[in-house]
Design an enzyme around this catalytic site. Sequence first.
Site, PDB file in Angstrom:
ATOM      1  N   LYS A 265      13.423 -28.804  15.085  1.00  0.00           N
ATOM      2  CA  LYS A 265      12.738 -29.595  14.338  1.00  0.00           C
ATOM      3  C   LYS A 265      11.193 -29.895  14.775  1.00  0.00           C
ATOM      4  O   LYS A 265      11.073 -29.657  16.248  1.00  0.00           O
ATOM      5  CB  LYS A 265      13.397 -31.057  14.284  1.00  0.00           C
ATOM      6  CG  LYS A 265      14.792 -30.996  13.754  1.00  0.00           C
ATOM      7  CD  LYS A 265      15.338 -32.336  13.857  1.00  0.00           C
ATOM      8  CE  LYS A 265      16.854 -32.411  13.369  1.00  0.00           C
ATOM      9  NZ  LYS A 265      16.598 -32.683  11.588  1.00  0.00           N
ATOM     10  N   ARG A 339      26.587 -30.267   7.453  1.00  0.00           N
ATOM     11  CA  ARG A 339      27.594 -29.770   6.592  1.00  0.00           C
ATOM     12  C   ARG A 339      28.580 -28.943   6.999  1.00  0.00           C
ATOM     13  O   ARG A 339      29.547 -28.620   6.694  1.00  0.00           O
ATOM     14  CB  ARG A 339      26.689 -29.254   5.143  1.00  0.00           C
ATOM     15  CG  ARG A 339      25.799 -28.030   5.467  1.00  0.00           C
ATOM     16  CD  ARG A 339      24.859 -27.844   4.698  1.00  0.00           C
ATOM     17  NE  ARG A 339      23.552 -28.783   4.609  1.00  0.00           N
ATOM     18  CZ  ARG A 339      22.575 -28.978   3.855  1.00  0.00           C
ATOM     19  NH1 ARG A 339      22.563 -27.996   2.933  1.00  0.00           N
ATOM     20  NH2 ARG A 339      21.862 -29.675   3.938  1.00  0.00           N
TER      21      ARG A 339
END
Length: 513
Positions: A265, A339
């Site tokens: 990130k 996920r």
Amino acid sequence: MNFELKSLTRARACGEKCDALIVPIPQALSGGDDPLTALASLALKAGDFEAKPGKLLAAYRTTGIAATRVLLVGAGDAGPKNLRTALLAAVAALKTSNARRVVICLDAVNDLHPDAVRAVMVACSDAVYTYVTTKPKASQVKLQHVVVGVPDVAGARAGFDKAAALVKGLEFAKEWANRPANHATPALLAGAAKDLARLRSIKAEVLGPKEVAKLGMGAFMAVAQGSAEPLRFIVLRYEGAAKSVAPVVLVGKGITFDTGGISIKPAAEMDEMKFDMCGAASVLGTFRALAELQPTLNVVGLIPACENMPSDRAVKPGDVVTSMSGQTIEILNTDAEGRLVLCDALSYAERFKPSAVVDIATLTGACVVALGGVRSGLFSSDDNLAQALAEAGDSSLDLCWRMPLDEDYAEGLKSNFADVANVAGRAGGAVTAAKFLQRFTASFPWAHLDIAGTAWKSGAAKGATGRPVPLLLDYLLGQVSAAQPAGARKAAPKPASKTAPVKRSKPTAKTRA
């Protein structure tokens, strides 16, 4: 904070000795022969006060009123939402004062809404909450005792009890979500679950790397392999009904820190990625509330907890892993890790033969773009479950909004090298993430709550909100009628937990997965 429910009219409230008396004033103020009504009526007539939600008028040592301070606060139509706004403003005004005991008189509100007392109590808790675990010199709020005065105690008792439990659950969730990642590792999160297991009707089991490997949770292990912190798979059980009653399963994403892995990130606001376990925190908070209320139902909580870190052992873009379901997954972006841990937890949930499964996750920055910080994203393959969750969100003031799950959205998840890719394109990112999860939920009614925009606040008010604990609790209590009578509940209480009481643009790290 301690709460007390008391029978109180405006006339009797005038004789209550306390540090502050808070009186919500609705637009349709009824008459009364008492100093409080006279004060409010005079201020309204003079134009010095208005009943707009959150508007304040303060008075000190008023003639005929025993309280040291009086706070009139506008409450609009005096519905739960406006009462929440009113009490947030009023209690915030007292936060830096010396007030220790506060009385809230709701007698001026005609036809008090069943959820009004809960809105008032949650607002009080939110207004004074202070995080102190790693900031011991933080200014402590002196307000410790709140008396909620209503005309009819019997009619308000159920709402009061629910609110008291909810406040404990919210504070527990906020405590763990606010902790820095080095104070909320997967192992420490598992410790919090074990502490909850000291409470009545709750059990906890914690699986480590070896047990998870035996289960074949290849997607979960792939995310965890880049970190020196060992993963934990936490299984909580609340057993309030007969064993034959199918449980509701809550699955909370427990990424205790998310760097993005190899798909790292941006540095800006990456510190907020400690909040990537807010889904897990909401499950812990919900169980804390269940322990107080002891409803007649069974609930299972599953928390896959790990860090997502870059290292020479970290999973790489293009790697293919095998999930617990047997489906292979091409990991195109390691920052779409949530996920991956959730899909194996969803497969594990199947063994409980659940009546419904709800996963909760700070899953996508796309959901923040779509819904902001007002509503959580709701995705579901079952209309009845979706409706029940939406209604719970409305009643608890913890709003959500149902999003689509058209099959066309799954096209982008196709892979040349595995059964499915873990990301599609940028368009519809919140939906494609939900479509990925849906692949692992064929055997039970399922819903997904994307809380990326609602789980915490940034800026000067940075901190966890505790959402969606209110929504989850209302949903679960709404399922009680489907469970067996209360006679099936455990009768022997466990000792209370020994833990200390909870105290009170440019791309950024807010892109989550």
